[in-house]
Design an enzyme around this catalytic site. Structure first.
Site, PDB file in Angstrom:
ATOM      1  N   ASN A   9       1.039  -1.200  -0.047  1.00 55.05           N
ATOM      2  CA  ASN A   9      -0.002  -0.219  -0.112  1.00 55.05           C
ATOM      3  C   ASN A   9       0.999   1.197   0.070  1.00 55.05           C
ATOM      4  O   ASN A   9       1.625   1.545   1.012  1.00 55.05           O
ATOM      5  CB  ASN A   9      -0.887   0.029   1.285  1.00 55.05           C
ATOM      6  CG  ASN A   9      -1.868   1.162   1.449  1.00 55.05           C
ATOM      7  OD1 ASN A   9      -1.557   2.147   0.926  1.00 55.05           O
ATOM      8  ND2 ASN A   9      -2.869   0.614   1.892  1.00 55.05           N
ATOM      9  N   GLY A  11      -0.059   4.265   0.081  1.00 53.85           N
ATOM     10  CA  GLY A  11      -0.624   5.298   1.098  1.00 53.85           C
ATOM     11  C   GLY A  11       0.047   5.201   2.406  1.00 53.85           C
ATOM     12  O   GLY A  11       0.338   5.961   3.112  1.00 53.85           O
ATOM     13  N   GLU A  33       0.896 -14.642   7.780  1.00 53.89           N
ATOM     14  CA  GLU A  33       0.308 -13.983   8.865  1.00 53.89           C
ATOM     15  C   GLU A  33      -0.158 -14.879   9.957  1.00 53.89           C
ATOM     16  O   GLU A  33      -1.019 -15.620   9.662  1.00 53.89           O
ATOM     17  CB  GLU A  33      -0.684 -12.985   8.626  1.00 53.89           C
ATOM     18  CG  GLU A  33      -0.977 -12.085   9.770  1.00 53.89           C
ATOM     19  CD  GLU A  33      -2.363 -11.286   9.182  1.00 53.89           C
ATOM     20  OE1 GLU A  33      -3.317 -11.054   9.607  1.00 53.89           O
ATOM     21  OE2 GLU A  33      -1.990 -10.296   8.107  1.00 53.89           O
ATOM     22  N   ASP A  64      -0.273  -3.980  11.530  1.00 47.94           N
ATOM     23  CA  ASP A  64      -1.452  -4.845  11.458  1.00 47.94           C
ATOM     24  C   ASP A  64      -2.561  -3.896  11.910  1.00 47.94           C
ATOM     25  O   ASP A  64      -2.329  -3.197  13.347  1.00 47.94           O
ATOM     26  CB  ASP A  64      -1.442  -6.123  12.094  1.00 47.94           C
ATOM     27  CG  ASP A  64      -2.470  -7.112  11.654  1.00 47.94           C
ATOM     28  OD1 ASP A  64      -2.524  -7.267  10.438  1.00 47.94           O
ATOM     29  OD2 ASP A  64      -3.077  -7.617  12.567  1.00 47.94           O
ATOM     30  N   GLY A 139     -13.098   0.024   3.362  1.00 44.96           N
ATOM     31  CA  GLY A 139     -13.420  -0.982   4.379  1.00 44.96           C
ATOM     32  C   GLY A 139     -14.473  -0.267   5.331  1.00 44.96           C
ATOM     33  O   GLY A 139     -15.488  -0.217   4.604  1.00 44.96           O
ATOM     34  N   ASP A 141     -15.101   2.012   6.931  1.00 41.64           N
ATOM     35  CA  ASP A 141     -15.083   3.622   7.110  1.00 41.64           C
ATOM     36  C   ASP A 141     -16.486   3.999   7.119  1.00 41.64           C
ATOM     37  O   ASP A 141     -16.764   5.055   7.908  1.00 41.64           O
ATOM     38  CB  ASP A 141     -14.375   4.295   5.964  1.00 41.64           C
ATOM     39  CG  ASP A 141     -12.541   4.322   6.255  1.00 41.64           C
ATOM     40  OD1 ASP A 141     -12.303   3.716   7.215  1.00 41.64           O
ATOM     41  OD2 ASP A 141     -11.972   4.857   5.325  1.00 41.64           O
ATOM     42  N   HIS A 164      -5.034   5.785  13.428  1.00 45.07           N
ATOM     43  CA  HIS A 164      -4.562   4.936  14.284  1.00 45.07           C
ATOM     44  C   HIS A 164      -3.043   4.462  13.841  1.00 45.07           C
ATOM     45  O   HIS A 164      -2.417   4.326  14.916  1.00 45.07           O
ATOM     46  CB  HIS A 164      -5.520   3.687  14.463  1.00 45.07           C
ATOM     47  CG  HIS A 164      -5.784   3.159  13.222  1.00 45.07           C
ATOM     48  ND1 HIS A 164      -6.601   3.746  12.130  1.00 45.07           N
ATOM     49  CD2 HIS A 164      -5.710   1.836  12.738  1.00 45.07           C
ATOM     50  CE1 HIS A 164      -6.872   2.810  11.231  1.00 45.07           C
ATOM     51  NE2 HIS A 164      -6.123   1.630  11.616  1.00 45.07           N
TER      52      HIS A 164
END
Length: 179
Positions: A9, A11, A33, A64, A139, A141, A164
């Protein structure tokens, strides 16, 4: 200092660059993971594996994140991506809509690995679950409200101010500055 951010990502890399006094480079590596209810444990394990895979001298960072709904015992938590893909945000809203307490938080753990050292840093943004609103973001949001506005209703700049991940990265930056 140069850091490798294990992500696909762009971003996230830009966000890390805003917080860290370092040259942050993207490292595209698909670490295994682990399944855990603990974001820090997942990120730390990913950072250890990624550091070994990188094979160089540069430290790595792994993050994460998840949405934690209080009255659902933190569900979906670290399984947020899977839950979004399988149940979707509408179904999560349906699960939460009848709760007496719809408080929730977006949480993030950032793990830093440099040789034998692994440190984790956590950030969170409190809010509550609401009926889907807004057209931005991604997601969960549209169902996560902070200060009267869903993340999907906020501008990217406003959302990044609250991030976060940003809060965890800020702690990492302070730790790196003290080292």
């Amino acid at each position: 200092m140069s850091l490798l951010f294990v992500t696909t990502n762009d971003g996230k890399v830009r966000e890390a660059t805003d917080y860290l006094d370092a040259d942050v480079e993207q490292f595209d590596y698909d670490y295994a993971e682990i399944q855990s209810d603990d974001l820090a444990e997942i990120a730390a394990r990913g950072a250890r594996e990624s550091r070994e895979a990188a094979g160089g001298d540069d430290p790595v960072i792994v993050d994460d994140s998840g949405l934690f709904i209080s009255d659902l015992d933190g569900f979906p938590g670290p399984y947020s991506s899977y839950v979004e893909d399988t149940l979707g945000i509408e179904r999560v809203w349906e699960l939460a809509s009848d709760l007496d307490d719809r408080s929730a938080a977006f949480r993030c753990a950032v793990a830093y690995a440099d040789g034998e050292t692994v440190e984790t840093f956590e950030g969170a943004v409190p809010g509550r679950i609401v009926a889907p609103r807004g057209t931005g973001g991604f997601g969960f949001d549209p169902i996560f409200e902070h200060d009267g506005e869903t993340y999907a209703e906020m501008s990217t700049a406003r959302k990044n101010e609250l991030s976060h991940r940003g809060r965890a990265l800020e702690q990492l930056a302070d730790w790196l500055a003290a080292e």
